[in-house]
Design a protein around this motif. Sequence first.
Motif, PDB file in Angstrom:
ATOM      1  N   LEU A 109       0.822  -1.215   0.000  1.00 38.15           N
ATOM      2  CA  LEU A 109       0.000   0.000   0.000  1.00 38.15           C
ATOM      3  C   LEU A 109       0.855   1.263   0.000  1.00 38.15           C
ATOM      4  O   LEU A 109       0.448   2.291  -0.543  1.00 38.15           O
ATOM      5  CB  LEU A 109      -0.932   0.021   1.219  1.00 38.15           C
ATOM      6  N   ASN A 110       2.031   1.185   0.607  1.00 39.20           N
ATOM      7  CA  ASN A 110       2.924   2.342   0.692  1.00 39.20           C
ATOM      8  C   ASN A 110       3.954   2.390  -0.428  1.00 39.20           C
ATOM      9  O   ASN A 110       4.783   3.304  -0.458  1.00 39.20           O
ATOM     10  CB  ASN A 110       3.625   2.354   2.051  1.00 39.20           C
ATOM     11  N   ASP A 111       3.913   1.443  -1.358  1.00 37.06           N
ATOM     12  CA  ASP A 111       4.850   1.399  -2.475  1.00 37.06           C
ATOM     13  C   ASP A 111       4.336   2.320  -3.580  1.00 37.06           C
ATOM     14  O   ASP A 111       3.250   2.098  -4.129  1.00 37.06           O
ATOM     15  CB  ASP A 111       4.973  -0.039  -2.986  1.00 37.06           C
ATOM     16  N   THR A 112       5.111   3.331  -3.911  1.00 34.80           N
ATOM     17  CA  THR A 112       4.655   4.335  -4.885  1.00 34.80           C
ATOM     18  C   THR A 112       4.604   3.816  -6.316  1.00 34.80           C
ATOM     19  O   THR A 112       4.140   4.523  -7.210  1.00 34.80           O
ATOM     20  CB  THR A 112       5.569   5.582  -4.833  1.00 34.80           C
ATOM     21  N   ARG A 113       5.052   2.581  -6.548  1.00 37.66           N
ATOM     22  CA  ARG A 113       4.973   2.007  -7.895  1.00 37.66           C
ATOM     23  C   ARG A 113       3.582   1.467  -8.199  1.00 37.66           C
ATOM     24  O   ARG A 113       3.281   1.109  -9.328  1.00 37.66           O
ATOM     25  CB  ARG A 113       6.030   0.913  -8.064  1.00 37.66           C
ATOM     26  N   HIS A 114       2.720   1.401  -7.170  1.00 36.82           N
ATOM     27  CA  HIS A 114       1.335   0.939  -7.320  1.00 36.82           C
ATOM     28  C   HIS A 114       0.387   2.116  -7.133  1.00 36.82           C
ATOM     29  O   HIS A 114       0.663   3.033  -6.378  1.00 36.82           O
ATOM     30  CB  HIS A 114       0.978  -0.079  -6.223  1.00 36.82           C
ATOM     31  N   ARG A 115      -0.756   2.027  -7.799  1.00 32.00           N
ATOM     32  CA  ARG A 115      -1.860   2.955  -7.524  1.00 32.00           C
ATOM     33  C   ARG A 115      -3.162   2.189  -7.706  1.00 32.00           C
ATOM     34  O   ARG A 115      -3.178   1.089  -8.259  1.00 32.00           O
ATOM     35  CB  ARG A 115      -1.803   4.184  -8.433  1.00 32.00           C
ATOM     36  N   ASN A 116      -4.231   2.755  -7.235  1.00 27.18           N
ATOM     37  CA  ASN A 116      -5.552   2.117  -7.348  1.00 27.18           C
ATOM     38  C   ASN A 116      -5.501   0.688  -6.808  1.00 27.18           C
ATOM     39  O   ASN A 116      -5.951  -0.255  -7.465  1.00 27.18           O
ATOM     40  CB  ASN A 116      -6.034   2.154  -8.804  1.00 27.18           C
ATOM     41  N   ILE A 117      -4.953   0.525  -5.620  1.00 27.77           N
ATOM     42  CA  ILE A 117      -4.825  -0.797  -4.990  1.00 27.77           C
ATOM     43  C   ILE A 117      -6.176  -1.185  -4.402  1.00 27.77           C
ATOM     44  O   ILE A 117      -6.740  -0.455  -3.590  1.00 27.77           O
ATOM     45  CB  ILE A 117      -3.735  -0.785  -3.906  1.00 27.77           C
ATOM     46  N   ILE A 118      -6.682  -2.333  -4.846  1.00 26.84           N
ATOM     47  CA  ILE A 118      -7.992  -2.798  -4.409  1.00 26.84           C
ATOM     48  C   ILE A 118      -7.875  -4.221  -3.881  1.00 26.84           C
ATOM     49  O   ILE A 118      -7.430  -5.126  -4.601  1.00 26.84           O
ATOM     50  CB  ILE A 118      -9.012  -2.762  -5.565  1.00 26.84           C
ATOM     51  N   MET A 119      -8.267  -4.419  -2.628  1.00 23.67           N
ATOM     52  CA  MET A 119      -8.298  -5.761  -2.066  1.00 23.67           C
ATOM     53  C   MET A 119      -9.533  -6.477  -2.618  1.00 23.67           C
ATOM     54  O   MET A 119     -10.657  -5.996  -2.474  1.00 23.67           O
ATOM     55  CB  MET A 119      -8.362  -5.713  -0.536  1.00 23.67           C
ATOM     56  N   LEU A 120      -9.300  -7.601  -3.275  1.00 28.75           N
ATOM     57  CA  LEU A 120     -10.405  -8.378  -3.840  1.00 28.75           C
ATOM     58  C   LEU A 120     -10.929  -9.410  -2.853  1.00 28.75           C
ATOM     59  O   LEU A 120     -12.112  -9.735  -2.861  1.00 28.75           O
ATOM     60  CB  LEU A 120      -9.952  -9.086  -5.121  1.00 28.75           C
ATOM     61  N   ASN A 121     -10.031  -9.952  -2.024  1.00 30.14           N
ATOM     62  CA  ASN A 121     -10.451 -11.006  -1.101  1.00 30.14           C
ATOM     63  C   ASN A 121      -9.462 -11.113   0.043  1.00 30.14           C
ATOM     64  O   ASN A 121      -8.264 -10.950  -0.152  1.00 30.14           O
ATOM     65  CB  ASN A 121     -10.540 -12.346  -1.843  1.00 30.14           C
ATOM     66  N   TYR A 122      -9.993 -11.400   1.225  1.00 27.96           N
ATOM     67  CA  TYR A 122      -9.181 -11.670   2.406  1.00 27.96           C
ATOM     68  C   TYR A 122      -9.936 -12.710   3.217  1.00 27.96           C
ATOM     69  O   TYR A 122     -11.096 -12.473   3.583  1.00 27.96           O
ATOM     70  CB  TYR A 122      -8.992 -10.391   3.227  1.00 27.96           C
ATOM     71  N   CYS A 123      -9.320 -13.861   3.438  1.00 23.48           N
ATOM     72  CA  CYS A 123     -10.025 -14.908   4.166  1.00 23.48           C
ATOM     73  C   CYS A 123      -9.046 -15.824   4.885  1.00 23.48           C
ATOM     74  O   CYS A 123      -7.869 -15.919   4.526  1.00 23.48           O
ATOM     75  CB  CYS A 123     -10.907 -15.725   3.225  1.00 23.48           C
ATOM     76  N   GLU A 124      -9.555 -16.501   5.907  1.00 24.36           N
ATOM     77  CA  GLU A 124      -8.776 -17.536   6.574  1.00 24.36           C
ATOM     78  C   GLU A 124      -8.770 -18.769   5.682  1.00 24.36           C
ATOM     79  O   GLU A 124      -9.755 -19.052   4.986  1.00 24.36           O
ATOM     80  CB  GLU A 124      -9.379 -17.877   7.930  1.00 24.36           C
ATOM     81  N   ILE A 125      -7.645 -19.483   5.678  1.00 19.66           N
ATOM     82  CA  ILE A 125      -7.519 -20.703   4.873  1.00 19.66           C
ATOM     83  C   ILE A 125      -6.967 -21.819   5.755  1.00 19.66           C
ATOM     84  O   ILE A 125      -6.367 -21.547   6.799  1.00 19.66           O
ATOM     85  CB  ILE A 125      -6.612 -20.481   3.633  1.00 19.66           C
ATOM     86  N   VAL A 126      -7.160 -23.058   5.331  1.00 22.56           N
ATOM     87  CA  VAL A 126      -6.637 -24.183   6.098  1.00 22.56           C
ATOM     88  C   VAL A 126      -5.309 -24.690   5.543  1.00 22.56           C
ATOM     89  O   VAL A 126      -4.584 -25.403   6.236  1.00 22.56           O
ATOM     90  CB  VAL A 126      -7.653 -25.348   6.184  1.00 22.56           C
ATOM     91  N   GLU A 127      -5.006 -24.318   4.287  1.00 23.80           N
ATOM     92  CA  GLU A 127      -3.728 -24.698   3.698  1.00 23.80           C
ATOM     93  C   GLU A 127      -3.364 -23.714   2.598  1.00 23.80           C
ATOM     94  O   GLU A 127      -4.220 -23.028   2.049  1.00 23.80           O
ATOM     95  CB  GLU A 127      -3.773 -26.116   3.133  1.00 23.80           C
ATOM     96  N   ARG A 128      -2.079 -23.679   2.285  1.00 19.81           N
ATOM     97  CA  ARG A 128      -1.587 -22.803   1.230  1.00 19.81           C
ATOM     98  C   ARG A 128      -1.795 -23.453  -0.133  1.00 19.81           C
ATOM     99  O   ARG A 128      -1.731 -24.676  -0.252  1.00 19.81           O
ATOM    100  CB  ARG A 128      -0.089 -22.534   1.425  1.00 19.81           C
ATOM    101  N   GLU A 129      -1.996 -22.628  -1.134  1.00 19.47           N
ATOM    102  CA  GLU A 129      -2.115 -23.117  -2.509  1.00 19.47           C
ATOM    103  C   GLU A 129      -0.874 -22.793  -3.338  1.00 19.47           C
ATOM    104  O   GLU A 129      -0.694 -23.342  -4.413  1.00 19.47           O
ATOM    105  CB  GLU A 129      -3.358 -22.526  -3.170  1.00 19.47           C
ATOM    106  N   PHE A 130      -0.029 -21.911  -2.834  1.00 24.26           N
ATOM    107  CA  PHE A 130       1.203 -21.520  -3.538  1.00 24.26           C
ATOM    108  C   PHE A 130       2.416 -21.756  -2.643  1.00 24.26           C
ATOM    109  O   PHE A 130       3.352 -20.978  -2.616  1.00 24.26           O
ATOM    110  CB  PHE A 130       1.112 -20.044  -3.968  1.00 24.26           C
ATOM    111  N   GLU A 131       2.374 -22.863  -1.909  1.00 21.95           N
ATOM    112  CA  GLU A 131       3.384 -23.140  -0.890  1.00 21.95           C
ATOM    113  C   GLU A 131       4.802 -23.308  -1.433  1.00 21.95           C
ATOM    114  O   GLU A 131       5.771 -23.187  -0.693  1.00 21.95           O
ATOM    115  CB  GLU A 131       3.006 -24.380  -0.062  1.00 21.95           C
ATOM    116  N   ASN A 132       4.931 -23.557  -2.713  1.00 20.27           N
ATOM    117  CA  ASN A 132       6.259 -23.764  -3.291  1.00 20.27           C
ATOM    118  C   ASN A 132       6.948 -22.471  -3.712  1.00 20.27           C
ATOM    119  O   ASN A 132       8.098 -22.503  -4.150  1.00 20.27           O
ATOM    120  CB  ASN A 132       6.169 -24.695  -4.502  1.00 20.27           C
ATOM    121  N   TRP A 133       6.260 -21.343  -3.613  1.00 16.74           N
ATOM    122  CA  TRP A 133       6.813 -20.089  -4.120  1.00 16.74           C
ATOM    123  C   TRP A 133       6.769 -19.001  -3.064  1.00 16.74           C
ATOM    124  O   TRP A 133       5.689 -18.641  -2.592  1.00 16.74           O
ATOM    125  CB  TRP A 133       6.019 -19.582  -5.322  1.00 16.74           C
ATOM    126  N   SER A 134       7.944 -18.428  -2.733  1.00 12.50           N
ATOM    127  CA  SER A 134       7.928 -17.230  -1.895  1.00 12.50           C
ATOM    128  C   SER A 134       7.313 -16.081  -2.701  1.00 12.50           C
ATOM    129  O   SER A 134       6.697 -15.190  -2.135  1.00 12.50           O
ATOM    130  CB  SER A 134       9.328 -16.873  -1.408  1.00 12.50           C
TER     131      SER A 134
END
Length: 141
Positions: free
Chosen positions: A67-92
Amino acid sequence: MYLVRLIYTSEISDGFGPNDIEDILEKAKKNNAECNVTGLLCFNSTHFLQCLEGSRKAVNDTYHRILNDTRHRNIIMLNYCEIVEREFENWSMGYIPYSKLTTPLNLKYSGSSEFNPLAMSAGSAHKLMLALRDSLLTHTM
């Protein structure tokens, strides 16, 4: 410790330079690995679509840096939720740039073959990222 998933979209700012995407990826991979955040970034030279997964604190801290990175604008959160497992666990920080090979997936999950996360529902954006992940993992793209 709860796991959460945050999906957001943003646009590049006017000052976005040709080396900024590489800088973003390099720093994100390092920072995310240090705080156990995983995820995927999709980028088409104007729009970002990103999924972040990890502990509530780590994901929130990462999102606040974005949110504080000036290289972005119009930042919109599409979704925020609790999960039971990661779906992208292999990638930092997995990265998928826009290409003509992603066009059929854009059409499947939005009203157009153009990549525009602002015109997608949160569910469609999530499904698109999962499909891109699967395509990348199976080397069909």
